[in-house]
Design a protein around this motif. Structure first.
Motif, PDB file in Angstrom:
ATOM      1  N   PHE A 189      -3.743   3.987  -4.557  1.00 26.35           N
ATOM      2  CA  PHE A 189      -4.268   2.680  -4.187  1.00 26.35           C
ATOM      3  C   PHE A 189      -5.700   2.482  -4.683  1.00 26.35           C
ATOM      4  CE2 PHE A 189      -1.271   2.190  -0.284  1.00 26.35           C
ATOM      5  CZ  PHE A 189      -0.292   1.643  -1.107  1.00 26.35           C
ATOM      6  N   SER A 197      -5.621   2.095  -8.365  1.00 29.30           N
ATOM      7  CA  SER A 197      -5.081   0.773  -8.669  1.00 29.30           C
ATOM      8  C   SER A 197      -6.149  -0.298  -8.506  1.00 29.30           C
ATOM      9  CB  SER A 197      -3.881   0.468  -7.756  1.00 29.30           C
ATOM     10  OG  SER A 197      -3.352  -0.810  -8.037  1.00 29.30           O
ATOM     11  N   SER A 240       5.206   0.994  -0.650  1.00 28.96           N
ATOM     12  CA  SER A 240       3.889   0.807  -1.272  1.00 28.96           C
ATOM     13  C   SER A 240       3.893  -0.216  -2.405  1.00 28.96           C
ATOM     14  CB  SER A 240       3.367   2.143  -1.802  1.00 28.96           C
ATOM     15  OG  SER A 240       4.184   2.620  -2.853  1.00 28.96           O
ATOM     16  N   GLU A 280       1.096  -3.110  -3.337  1.00 30.17           N
ATOM     17  CA  GLU A 280       0.358  -3.195  -4.599  1.00 30.17           C
ATOM     18  C   GLU A 280       0.379  -4.625  -5.131  1.00 30.17           C
ATOM     19  OE1 GLU A 280      -0.601  -0.844  -7.373  1.00 30.17           O
ATOM     20  OE2 GLU A 280      -0.011   1.111  -6.580  1.00 30.17           O
ATOM     21  N   TRP A 305      -1.968  -6.938  -3.336  1.00 29.72           N
ATOM     22  CA  TRP A 305      -3.373  -6.781  -3.735  1.00 29.72           C
ATOM     23  C   TRP A 305      -3.598  -7.206  -5.171  1.00 29.72           C
ATOM     24  CZ3 TRP A 305      -6.657  -7.039  -0.149  1.00 29.72           C
ATOM     25  CH2 TRP A 305      -6.361  -6.523   1.123  1.00 29.72           C
ATOM     26  N   TYR A 306      -2.554  -7.174  -6.011  1.00 28.36           N
ATOM     27  CA  TYR A 306      -2.684  -7.774  -7.335  1.00 28.36           C
ATOM     28  C   TYR A 306      -3.063  -9.246  -7.201  1.00 28.36           C
ATOM     29  CZ  TYR A 306      -0.205  -3.842  -9.586  1.00 28.36           C
ATOM     30  OH  TYR A 306       0.169  -2.605 -10.073  1.00 28.36           O
ATOM     31  N   TYR A 355      -8.661  -0.812  -1.956  1.00 27.80           N
ATOM     32  CA  TYR A 355      -8.835  -1.749  -3.061  1.00 27.80           C
ATOM     33  C   TYR A 355     -10.270  -2.259  -3.149  1.00 27.80           C
ATOM     34  CZ  TYR A 355      -3.884  -1.539  -3.926  1.00 27.80           C
ATOM     35  OH  TYR A 355      -2.631  -1.083  -4.263  1.00 27.80           O
ATOM     36  N   TYR A 359       4.327   6.825 -12.415  1.00 30.85           N
ATOM     37  CA  TYR A 359       5.005   5.760 -11.675  1.00 30.85           C
ATOM     38  C   TYR A 359       6.491   6.068 -11.565  1.00 30.85           C
ATOM     39  CZ  TYR A 359       6.449   0.968 -10.435  1.00 30.85           C
ATOM     40  OH  TYR A 359       6.987  -0.138  -9.814  1.00 30.85           O
TER      41      TYR A 359
END
Length: 370
Positions: free
Chosen positions: A58, A61, A144, A148, A151-152, A211, A298
């Motif tokens: 995270f 990322s 998860s 992600e 938060w993108y 993040y 990934y």
């Protein structure tokens, strides 16, 4: 077409290697600890610490997505690149898990949540985090992925309010407070019932700090003078803290509140001060094996639980020994991930970038570390 091993992200190439360790840590915890549990209390603590690999992902990322957004000419082209990076392989393993019958039966039974049309639709739309009952019922680690994606969507707006040091400090402070509150969900939000921890754990809320720190790292790296000595010192200090945490997790939990905060801060130190100039970072994270596994990390993350389920059905000698089980699952996941990476994942990521350039003809052609 470039081979995976030829990828080079310059001074931040070590981050690819960090992804490899994070993925292997998650595989370790899911395969029973890779034999470390049998070594005593410290071994158990080390195995349990493998769950923190997700927090490392995270924070990384947050950093890489910030970079991706800043080098995109529009929100639409940025989001297009990110979705092409994450969606194809995610959809592939959703389908494989359902077709092979390797879905997460434990969580389905725990929350009476069958894999029905509603469940699949929520997963395909990246909205499964809205219903904790189905969040982890298909692949077994997919909770998860929608986080992600959430938060993108949010990071570009967070970056607009983090341009100054004061704004960035405020963002981190607010994210920290939100995390602390979410960690006390069972006490502060009794209306959520006995499943309050799962409601929060499988939602985007607790991970705002990860993040926010990723954004801070992206902002701050430009002002840090990287060198061999600074990188080596950061590596040694981070490693020492991890060893100390494994030896005395309860004490460190009191100091840092919980494992997420501790892991996020250690990851922040590594990302801030690490560089290709550091011999320690190059040795541990920049070697060929770590770089290769990091590029397919990934796939490792998504593949290992369905493969573990398949291999467990044979119940052979390899699966009865936790060390051999970890090695077998890791090797099989690596083999499958390499196949998926070259057969469609890499090509679709490139396709997504090309689509993004059509949205923004003047966008830079340099590759973004994904």
């Amino acid at each position: 077409m470039k081979r995976a091993m030829e990828k080079d992200y310059g001074d931040t190439s070590f981050i690819t290697g960090m992804r490899a360790f994070a993925a292997l840590a998650v595989i370790m915890i899911h395969t029973g600890g890779a034999g470390f549990r049998e070594l005593g209390e410290i071994g158990k603590n080390f195995a349990n610490f493998g769950a923190a690999g997700v927090f490392v992902f995270f924070v990384i990322s947050g950093f890489s997505v910030s970079s991706s957004y800043e080098t995109s000419n529009s929100y639409r082209s940025y989001l297009n690149k990110r979705l092409w990076r994450i969606a194809p392989l995610y959809y592939f393993w959703l389908g494989v898990s359902i077709l092979l019958g390797t879905t997460a039966l434990y969580w389905q039974q725990q929350f009476s949540a069958p894999v029905d049309i509603y469940n699949v639709a929520m997963h395909l739309s990246f909205l499964s985090f809205l219903d904790f009952r189905i969040a982890n019922t298909i692949i077994g680690v997919e909770w998860s992925i929608p986080i992600e994606v959430f938060w993108y969507l949010a990071i570009p707006f967070m970056m607009r309010f983090s341009g100054s040091a004061k704004q960035l400090a405020a963002l981190i402070a607010v994210s920290l407070i939100v995390h602390v509150i979410s960690a006390r969900a069972d006490v502060l939000f009794p209306f959520l019932g006995e499943n309050a921890p799962f409601v929060m754990r499988w939602s985007p809320v607790p991970y705002a700090l990860c993040y926010a720190l990723g954004i801070a790292i992206y902002r701050a790296r430009a002002y840090i003078r990287h060198s061999d000595a600074i990188g080596n010192l950061a590596f040694v200090i981070s490693a020492a803290f991890i060893v100390a945490y494994v030896c005395a997790p309860r004490m460190f939990a009191k100091i840092f509140f919980d494992e997420l905060i501790f892991t996020s801060l250690v990851t922040t130190v590594l990302l801030l001060f690490g560089s290709a100039k550091s011999r320690m970072f190059t040795l541990v994270f920049g070697n060929r094996v770590a770089q290769f596994l990091g590029i397919v990390s990934y796939g490792l993350y998504l593949a290992h639980v369905p493969l573990l389920d398949l291999l467990t059905r044979y119940d052979g000698f390899w699966m009865q020994n936790p060390t051999l089980r970890f090695l077998l699952v890791s090797l099989c996941a690596t083999f499958v991930s390499v196949i998926t990476y070259y057969s469609f994942e890499q090509r679709l990521v490139t396709f997504g970038k090309n689509i993004a350039r059509r949205f923004s003809p003047s966008a830079p052609l340099s590759e973004i570390q994904s």
